[in-house]
Design a protein around this motif. Structure first.
Motif, mmCIF file in Angstrom:
data_model
loop_
_atom_site.group_PDB
_atom_site.id
_atom_site.type_symbol
_atom_site.label_atom_id
_atom_site.label_comp_id
_atom_site.label_asym_id
_atom_site.label_seq_id
_atom_site.Cartn_x
_atom_site.Cartn_y
_atom_site.Cartn_z
ATOM 1 N N VAL A 1 0.860 -1.177 0.000
ATOM 2 C CA VAL A 1 0.000 0.000 0.000
ATOM 3 C C VAL A 1 0.903 1.235 0.000
ATOM 4 O O VAL A 1 1.867 1.313 0.761
ATOM 5 C CB VAL A 1 -0.934 -0.003 1.227
ATOM 6 N N GLY A 2 0.588 2.175 -0.866
ATOM 7 C CA GLY A 2 1.423 3.369 -1.018
ATOM 8 C C GLY A 2 0.943 4.533 -0.172
ATOM 9 O O GLY A 2 -0.045 4.441 0.559
ATOM 10 N N PRO A 3 1.647 5.671 -0.281
ATOM 11 C CA PRO A 3 1.367 6.821 0.577
ATOM 12 C C PRO A 3 -0.030 7.413 0.432
ATOM 13 O O PRO A 3 -0.566 7.956 1.391
ATOM 14 C CB PRO A 3 2.433 7.852 0.172
ATOM 15 N N THR A 4 -0.641 7.284 -0.740
ATOM 16 C CA THR A 4 -1.977 7.872 -0.942
ATOM 17 C C THR A 4 -2.978 7.264 0.038
ATOM 18 O O THR A 4 -3.716 7.980 0.721
ATOM 19 C CB THR A 4 -2.441 7.659 -2.397
ATOM 20 N N LEU A 5 -3.007 5.936 0.127
ATOM 21 C CA LEU A 5 -3.919 5.263 1.064
ATOM 22 C C LEU A 5 -3.396 5.315 2.497
ATOM 23 O O LEU A 5 -4.171 5.504 3.436
ATOM 24 C CB LEU A 5 -4.132 3.810 0.635
ATOM 25 N N LEU A 6 -2.079 5.153 2.668
ATOM 26 C CA LEU A 6 -1.494 5.172 4.017
ATOM 27 C C LEU A 6 -1.785 6.486 4.724
ATOM 28 O O LEU A 6 -2.136 6.511 5.905
ATOM 29 C CB LEU A 6 0.021 4.967 3.952
ATOM 30 N N ASN A 7 -1.627 7.604 4.015
ATOM 31 C CA ASN A 7 -1.859 8.912 4.634
ATOM 32 C C ASN A 7 -3.330 9.132 4.962
ATOM 33 O O ASN A 7 -3.675 9.705 5.993
ATOM 34 C CB ASN A 7 -1.330 10.040 3.742
#
Length: 194
Positions: A92-98
């Motif tokens: 999971v990348g930063p878009t969803l993580l953030n």
């Protein structure tokens, strides 16, 4: 009283998804399945349970950010508060993580930090360990590196094949994941602590 809404992200057979759906005491309502594999059998399971499915092949997008932006829009439209990864075979990348910091859980079929990544059961079996197990953890940007919430050991028996070991590990997963989900959702236990 309305339950907290959650999404499951899965790429394969969906045995953990099915275990969540069959848990009568689950502290949240699974309202959405996000799948990155159009051929995954979890999609049929979600349909059978009447859960909305969102199937999106990441290869159809120019990069991870564009893909995750599309996923995030659907997750938000479904009023999802928690995301549970269950055999979701991508980082999971930063878009969803953030957007969901501290509200994304994963289940992994080993006692992390041992045997991270793909084929953890096969890795453990080939390594000849006497004990392996299951880990539920918060996710971060790494590969199976987020803070551990719970672990349960599974003994590797002398007569085990990789298949029998997988079967016994999955039985533990199907009990442990709903238990941890209930604990985390009811206690609103976020990581990092707010």
């Amino acid at each position: 009283m309305n339950k907290v809404k959650a999404a499951v992200f899965a790429s394969g057979t969906g045995s953990n998804f099915e275990a969540m759906m069959n848990c009568k005491e689950l502290a949240c309502e699974i309202v959405l399945l996000v799948c990155d594999n159009p051929g995954a059998s979890v999609i049929e399971k979600a349909t059978d349970f009447g859960v909305q499915t969102f199937v999106l092949n990441p290869k159809a997008f120019k990069d991870k950010h564009v893909y995750e932006t599309e996923v995030l829009q659907v997750v938000r439209e479904s009023e999802v508060e928690w995301i549970f990864l269950a055999g979701f075979m991508r980082l999971v990348g930063p878009t969803l993580l953030n957007a969901y910091q501290g509200k994304i859980l994963n289940i992994h079929p080993s006692l992390l930090p041992a045997f991270p990544g793909k084929d953890a059961i096969g890795q453990a079996y080939r390594a000849g360990v006497e004990v392996t197990g299951v880990t539920v953890h918060y996710i971060d940007e790494g590969m199976d590196t987020g803070p551990i919430i719970a672990q349960k050991q599974v003994e590797v028996l002398p007569e085990d094949t990789e298949e029998t070991l997988k079967y016994r590990i999955q039985k533990v997963e199907h009990e442990l994941y709903p238990e941890v989900i209930n604990q985390v959702v009811r206690m609103k236990r976020l990581w990092p602590v707010e």
